[in-house]
Every structure is written in structure tokens, then in C-alpha cells.
Design a protein around this motif. Structure first.
Motif, PDB file in Angstrom:
ATOM      1  N   UNK A 280      -5.673   4.366  -4.323  1.00  0.00           N
ATOM      2  CA  UNK A 280      -4.389   4.917  -3.891  1.00  0.00           C
ATOM      3  C   UNK A 280      -4.501   5.564  -2.520  1.00  0.00           C
ATOM      4  N   UNK A 281      -5.663   5.460  -1.905  1.00  0.00           N
ATOM      5  CA  UNK A 281      -5.894   6.037  -0.578  1.00  0.00           C
ATOM      6  C   UNK A 281      -5.105   5.240   0.455  1.00  0.00           C
ATOM      7  N   UNK A 282      -4.139   5.896   1.100  1.00  0.00           N
ATOM      8  CA  UNK A 282      -3.273   5.187   2.046  1.00  0.00           C
ATOM      9  C   UNK A 282      -4.013   4.755   3.308  1.00  0.00           C
ATOM     10  N   UNK A 283      -5.166   5.336   3.568  1.00  0.00           N
ATOM     11  CA  UNK A 283      -5.960   4.867   4.702  1.00  0.00           C
ATOM     12  C   UNK A 283      -6.491   3.461   4.447  1.00  0.00           C
ATOM     13  N   UNK A 284      -6.563   3.077   3.185  1.00  0.00           N
ATOM     14  CA  UNK A 284      -6.981   1.725   2.808  1.00  0.00           C
ATOM     15  C   UNK A 284      -5.787   0.864   2.433  1.00  0.00           C
ATOM     16  N   UNK A 285      -4.885   1.443   1.639  1.00  0.00           N
ATOM     17  CA  UNK A 285      -3.831   0.632   1.039  1.00  0.00           C
ATOM     18  C   UNK A 285      -2.751   0.235   2.041  1.00  0.00           C
ATOM     19  N   UNK A 288      -4.139  -2.597   3.855  1.00  0.00           N
ATOM     20  CA  UNK A 288      -4.203  -3.646   2.838  1.00  0.00           C
ATOM     21  C   UNK A 288      -2.847  -4.259   2.566  1.00  0.00           C
ATOM     22  N   UNK A 289      -1.794  -3.417   2.537  1.00  0.00           N
ATOM     23  CA  UNK A 289      -0.441  -3.934   2.327  1.00  0.00           C
ATOM     24  C   UNK A 289       0.025  -4.775   3.512  1.00  0.00           C
ATOM     25  N   UNK A 290      -0.333  -4.377   4.706  1.00  0.00           N
ATOM     26  CA  UNK A 290       0.047  -5.156   5.893  1.00  0.00           C
ATOM     27  C   UNK A 290      -0.545  -6.560   5.805  1.00  0.00           C
ATOM     28  N   UNK A 291      -1.827  -6.651   5.431  1.00  0.00           N
ATOM     29  CA  UNK A 291      -2.473  -7.959   5.318  1.00  0.00           C
ATOM     30  C   UNK A 291      -1.956  -8.747   4.114  1.00  0.00           C
ATOM     31  N   UNK A 292      -1.841  -8.067   2.956  1.00  0.00           N
ATOM     32  CA  UNK A 292      -1.367  -8.760   1.751  1.00  0.00           C
ATOM     33  C   UNK A 292       0.065  -9.231   1.915  1.00  0.00           C
ATOM     34  N   UNK A 293       0.900  -8.401   2.543  1.00  0.00           N
ATOM     35  CA  UNK A 293       2.282  -8.804   2.803  1.00  0.00           C
ATOM     36  C   UNK A 293       2.369  -9.966   3.759  1.00  0.00           C
ATOM     37  N   UNK A 294       1.514  -9.958   4.792  1.00  0.00           N
ATOM     38  CA  UNK A 294       1.496 -11.080   5.727  1.00  0.00           C
ATOM     39  C   UNK A 294       1.079 -12.373   5.050  1.00  0.00           C
ATOM     40  N   UNK A 295       0.053 -12.299   4.191  1.00  0.00           N
ATOM     41  CA  UNK A 295      -0.386 -13.482   3.441  1.00  0.00           C
ATOM     42  C   UNK A 295       0.737 -13.989   2.545  1.00  0.00           C
ATOM     43  N   UNK A 296       1.430 -13.063   1.864  1.00  0.00           N
ATOM     44  CA  UNK A 296       2.521 -13.463   0.966  1.00  0.00           C
ATOM     45  C   UNK A 296       3.666 -14.100   1.735  1.00  0.00           C
TER      46      UNK A 296
END
Length: 335
Positions: A280-285, A288-296
Motif C-alpha cells: 500500500x506504499x504509494x511510493x511504489x503503488x 506501479x499504477x502508471x505502468x499497469x494502467x499504461x499496459x491495460x
């Protein structure tokens, strides 16, 4: 080390899907010719170069940025309201964009005039979507001054969305068949609506929203420990909430204005990012969301392009990814 490996895998998936989007389309262009166009540019001015550089490249970049923007906006909302089913449309910002477009298409006949300035066609639709989104965002910022509870602000956003949707329904009922058709086509969503000339504006606007999200990483981590704890550490909750609304509003309104109201990406993909990184660490997530959202986004665009003779509406594809994830979240939290 495991986090680094996961980031590397997502980056490789992003690059791979981006290239697949460039080499795939309704028009069959040999891979060697596409590669030559990408490496050397539009040297001959032929139709293949126009398709690759004028259509496929902007569409792939738009899918990448739109997916990243909606996923990040969804994460911000889910953290702020501590609700796993919160999404970018939950505060009515997407509905506000729809209302702005409906006013332009169904009431004003596709033309916007103000202080001697007149715009028509796609520019008018863009102005309407941005104006509607930003108007709702401004209203929510005003609500945030009066409503100190995040739950009450969430309810106010839902009610605002219902109100704008009812006005859109009324406009559809009173409009002509041609106007309804145009509005319906916009509502289906598409990453192919951003032209090569509009891409810098789209990229800059989404970049500002993503930068605001990155700035909020530290205070969002403190909020996870409790609002009282965050206040004791000097976090200005009102300022954080306003910045969060601005970041979410910018990301959602820009994507909706250019691409239409896109469902499920902002709601479901943050959960996919949490499953991948298990933190839940936003420094990671947030990265991570930017990359996962781009992939999606790239994957959804590729699925829209798979039929050889037509391009599927985007909102016909996003539920294929979003619905299973949301059902998984619901059943996981059923207790």
C-alpha cells in the motif's frame, strides 16, 4: 529486488504492447515497412507513413497515457475515501464531461460561440467536455470547504453525477436523431480520437495530473495511518484533499474530453496493481499504477484493433478486464 523485477517486467510489457499497437491495424502494412517508417520518418509521403505516424503512433501514445491517468485517478480516490469501489467517475467528473458534450452536440448544434470566438466540430466537443468536467470539479472543491467528512463528499459527488446524468437524459429525449447518434458514438470511447497535432496538448495535460499524483505520495501514505495521525504530523488535510481533487479532476476530465467516458479502467486496474506489488506504499503503488494502467490501455486498444475490418468501441472491451477484477474484489471482501 522483487519489486525491481516486477517494474522491469511491466516496462518490457509496455514496450512490447506499444510496438504491437504500431504494427497492428485494420490496414495490413508489412512489418519491414512499418519499421522503416518508424526509423526514417515520412520520407516518401505515402499512405502507409500517414497511417503509421498520423494514426497508430498517436493512438498508442493516447492509450498509454489515458490508461495511466485513469488508473492513477482511481487509486487516489480509493485511498482518499478508503473505498475499494471508488473510481474516477464516482465524483461525477466524468458525468460533467458528458453533460458538457451533450450541451454542445444536442443543444447548441455542435458549435460553441463566446466573446466573438466560434468553434465547431471536434474543438467544440473538446471545449464542452473540459468545461463540464472542470465545472463539476469546481463545485466539488466548493463542497470540500463545507463538508469535512470524506464520506459526505463522496455522497455529494454521487448525487452530482446523478443530477448531470438526468439532464443528459432530458437532452437526449428532446434532441434530433442525428444529434443522439453523434453523442452515442462519443460515449462509446476511443483512443483514436487524438490527432497528431493534438497529442502534445493531451500529453502535457495528463503529465501535469500525473505529476500532482506523484507529489501526493508522502501525504497519502500518512493518511493510510489515519487522519488524526496525519494531522499530528503536520499534514494539512484540507490542502491534500483539494490537491487530490484537482489531480483527479485534471486526469479524468482531459481523458474524457479527448477519448470519451471510459469505464472500468480507473475502477479495476488499481486492484491489479495492488495484486502485482502487494503493498500500500504509494511510493511504489503510484508508479506501479502508471505502468499497469499504461499496459491495460495498450492491451484494450490492441483488442479493439483485432477485428481486421472494423474497430471495436473501447467501452465494449474494457468490461472484459474490469468486471472479473471487481467481482473478485467484492467476493474477497464479502465478510
Amino acid at each position: 529486488m522483487r519489486m525491481v523485477i516486477r517494474f522491469i517486467i511491466l516496462i518490457l510489457m509496455t514496450v512490447g504492447l506499444f510496438l504491437l499497437n504500431l504494427f497492428t491495424g485494420s490496414v495490413d502494412i508489412p512489418a519491414g515497412e512499418v519499421t522503416d517508417i518508424l526509423l526514417h520518418g515520412d520520407t516518401e509521403g505515402g499512405p502507409a507513413a500517414f497511417i503509421v505516424l498520423g494514426s497508430r503512433v498517436p493512438q498508442a501514445v493516447t492509450a498509454l497515457l489515458a490508461g495511466a491517468s485513469l488508473t492513477t485517478a482511481g487509486l487516489l480516490l480509493q485511498t482518499a475515501f478508503r473505498n475499494p469501489l471508488a473510481g474516477p467517475s464516482i465524483l461525477g467528473i466524468t458525468s460533467g464531461a458528458g453533460l458538457g458534450v451533450a450541451l454542445v452536440m444536442l443543444l447548441l448544434g455542435g458549435t460553441v460561440s463566446f466573446a466573438g470566438f466560434t468553434a465547431g466540430g471536434y474543438v467544440a466537443v473538446l471545449i464542452g467536455a473540459l468545461a463540464g468536467s472542470l465545472a463539476v470539479m469546481g463545485l466539488l472543491l466548493l463542497f470540500s470547504v463545507w463538508l469535512k467528512s470524506d464520506l459526505m463528499l463522496l455522497i455529494a459527488g454521487i448525487m452530482t453525477g446523478y443530477l448531470t446524468s438526468s439532464v443528459v437524459t432530458l437532452l437526449n429525449y428532446l434532441s434530433s436523431a442525428e444529434g443522439i447518434q453523434s453523442f452515442t458514438m462519443w460515449g462509446m470511447g476511443s483512443f483514436g480520437s487524438v490527432s497528431r497535432d493534438q497529442l502534445p496538448v493531451f500529453s502535457m495535460a495528463t503529465g501535469i495530473g500525473l505529476l500532482l499524483a506523484v507529489v501526493l505520495m508522502k501525504p497519502l501514505n500518512l493518511i493510510l495511518l489515519g487522519e488524526n495521525y496525519a494531522r499530528n504530523l503536520g499534514v494539512n488535510m484540507q490542502r491534500v484533499r483539494n490537491l487530490l481533487l484537482i489531480a483527479t479532476g485534471v486526469l479524468t476530465s482531459v481523458v474524457t474530453a479527448f477519448c470519451g467516458p471510459i469505464g472500468f479502467i480507473g475502477l479495476a486496474v488499481p486492484h491489479i496493481a495492488r495484486m502485482i506489488f502487494r503493498t500500500s506504499d504509494h511510493r511504489v503503488i503510484i508508479p506501479g499504477c502508471i505502468l499497469t494502467g499504461g499496459v491495460t490501455g495498450l492491451l484494450c486498444n490492441l483488442l479493439c484493433l483485432l477485428p481486421s475490418d472494423i474497430m471495436l468501441p473501447l467501452n465494449a472491451v474494457t468490461p472484459l478486464i474490469g468486471v472479473p477484477v471487481i467481482l473478485w474484489v467484492i467476493f474477497k471482501r464479502r465478510g
